[in-house]
Design a protein around this motif. Structure first.
Motif, PDB file in Angstrom:
ATOM      1  N   UNK A 131       6.149  -3.747  17.734  1.00 49.58           N
ATOM      2  CA  UNK A 131       5.796  -2.798  16.498  1.00 49.58           C
ATOM      3  C   UNK A 131       4.422  -2.557  16.318  1.00 49.58           C
ATOM      4  N   UNK A 132       4.390  -1.263  16.329  1.00 53.54           N
ATOM      5  CA  UNK A 132       2.994  -0.302  15.962  1.00 53.54           C
ATOM      6  C   UNK A 132       2.799  -0.788  14.476  1.00 53.54           C
ATOM      7  N   UNK A 134       3.691  -3.198  12.327  1.00 50.90           N
ATOM      8  CA  UNK A 134       3.202  -4.412  11.915  1.00 50.90           C
ATOM      9  C   UNK A 134       1.709  -4.806  12.478  1.00 50.90           C
ATOM     10  N   UNK A 135       1.552  -4.200  13.577  1.00 51.57           N
ATOM     11  CA  UNK A 135       0.260  -4.142  14.130  1.00 51.57           C
ATOM     12  C   UNK A 135      -0.946  -3.660  13.336  1.00 51.57           C
ATOM     13  N   UNK A 136      -0.417  -2.725  12.334  1.00 53.18           N
ATOM     14  CA  UNK A 136      -1.470  -2.055  11.627  1.00 53.18           C
ATOM     15  C   UNK A 136      -1.505  -2.510  10.337  1.00 53.18           C
ATOM     16  N   UNK A 137      -0.763  -3.377   9.756  1.00 52.98           N
ATOM     17  CA  UNK A 137      -0.499  -4.034   8.614  1.00 52.98           C
ATOM     18  C   UNK A 137      -1.414  -4.963   8.190  1.00 52.98           C
ATOM     19  N   UNK A 138      -2.014  -5.750   9.073  1.00 56.00           N
ATOM     20  CA  UNK A 138      -3.257  -6.629   8.800  1.00 56.00           C
ATOM     21  C   UNK A 138      -2.736  -7.762   7.578  1.00 56.00           C
ATOM     22  N   UNK A 139      -3.614  -8.228   7.075  1.00 57.16           N
ATOM     23  CA  UNK A 139      -3.380  -9.166   5.729  1.00 57.16           C
ATOM     24  C   UNK A 139      -4.654  -8.928   5.067  1.00 57.16           C
ATOM     25  N   UNK A 140      -4.208  -8.328   3.727  1.00 56.48           N
ATOM     26  CA  UNK A 140      -5.636  -8.224   2.794  1.00 56.48           C
ATOM     27  C   UNK A 140      -6.017  -9.806   2.440  1.00 56.48           C
ATOM     28  N   UNK A 141      -5.026 -10.617   2.370  1.00 55.57           N
ATOM     29  CA  UNK A 141      -5.293 -12.013   1.746  1.00 55.57           C
ATOM     30  C   UNK A 141      -6.673 -12.384   2.882  1.00 55.57           C
ATOM     31  N   UNK A 142      -6.637 -12.127   4.096  1.00 53.47           N
ATOM     32  CA  UNK A 142      -7.475 -12.730   4.850  1.00 53.47           C
ATOM     33  C   UNK A 142      -9.005 -12.306   4.519  1.00 53.47           C
ATOM     34  N   UNK A 143      -9.248 -10.899   3.951  1.00 53.76           N
ATOM     35  CA  UNK A 143     -10.215 -10.566   3.511  1.00 53.76           C
ATOM     36  C   UNK A 143     -10.790 -11.235   2.120  1.00 53.76           C
ATOM     37  N   UNK A 144      -9.829 -11.645   1.231  1.00 51.75           N
ATOM     38  CA  UNK A 144      -9.979 -12.264   0.143  1.00 51.75           C
ATOM     39  C   UNK A 144     -10.331 -13.747   0.133  1.00 51.75           C
ATOM     40  N   UNK A 145      -9.823 -14.162   1.024  1.00 55.51           N
ATOM     41  CA  UNK A 145     -10.181 -15.823   1.633  1.00 55.51           C
ATOM     42  C   UNK A 145     -11.585 -15.828   2.133  1.00 55.51           C
TER      43      UNK A 145
END
Length: 221
Positions: A131-132, A134-145
């Motif tokens: 899935x292209x 899902x590959x672009x979604x990433x995780x905003x939570x990681x930046x917050x963490x």
């Protein structure tokens, strides 16, 4: 794949495409979560949406693409919740607890997500990998963490040598297990991990465990 022309609706009424897609995805989410990928039937999804199999193929192309679209929407809902997370005004300890609570709450409110992810793991994450979207979604939570960990280390509160992905895995693991393993855990140990009377206990326990790990005294090895 041969293109499919848009089917006409009975009576010639124009159906809102976004609403139709949303209704199909709602029904597909329930059907895939109930029966798994192999057991789910497109005919059953069509029946639940008062539409046709042909209409589903028009919008999504087929069962595989429909399941991928269901996963994409489920993960996007997580990411949207993460984007709404506001912890910038909190100290690192309170911020990490709030993040853990958000993950806990989202997993509890979306048991279908847990089943869908379990199904996708059985299939080796083949739909996510292809899935292209899902590959672009990433995780905003990681930046917050990452920001919380950096602030916690700078202040001397956090001592653990852990990165954002590992910490995200620790938090998600507890939340996922609590919902996914409710039947087997209950059968083996006689305890319902999702019982409302125990909700705050487990919600608090998760935050306590994560904070205890991050702030534990460590001696040089």
């Amino acid at each position: 794949m041969t293109s499919v022309e848009e089917p006409a609706r009975p009576g010639g009424r124009v159906r809102d495409a976004a609403r139709t897609r949303a209704e199909i995805l709602d029904a597909a989410t329930q059907e895939f979560a109930r029966a798994g990928y192999d057991g789910a039937r497109v005919d059953e999804i069509a029946a639940r949406t008062r539409t046709t199999k042909r209409m589903i193929y028009y919008y999504f192309g087929g069962k595989e693409q429909l399941f991928t679209a269901v996963l994409e929407r489920a993960y996007e809902a997580i990411r949207e919740a993460e984007r709404q997370l506001d912890v910038e005004h909190l100290d690192p300890v309170a911020a990490i607890r709030r993040l853990a609570e958000l993950t806990f709450d989202h997993h509890e409110r979306h048991p279908d997500l847990i089943r869908l992810v379990s199904i996708e793991n059985i299939h080796g994450a083949e739909h996510i990998t292809s899935s292209a979207g899902l590959g672009r979604i990433g995780s905003p939570a990681l930046d917050v963490i990452r920001r919380i960990l950096a602030a916690g280390r700078e202040s001397g509160l956090f001592t653990a040598d852990v990165d954002a992905v590992d910490l995200h895995a620790v938090i998600s693991s507890f939340c996922f297990f609590r919902v996914a393993n409710r039947p087997t855990f209950g059968a083996l140990f006689g305890r319902d991990l999702t019982h409302p009377a125990q909700r705050e206990h487990y919600r608090t326990m998760l935050g306590d465990m994560v904070i205890a790990y991050l702030t534990a005294e460590r001696t040089a090895g």
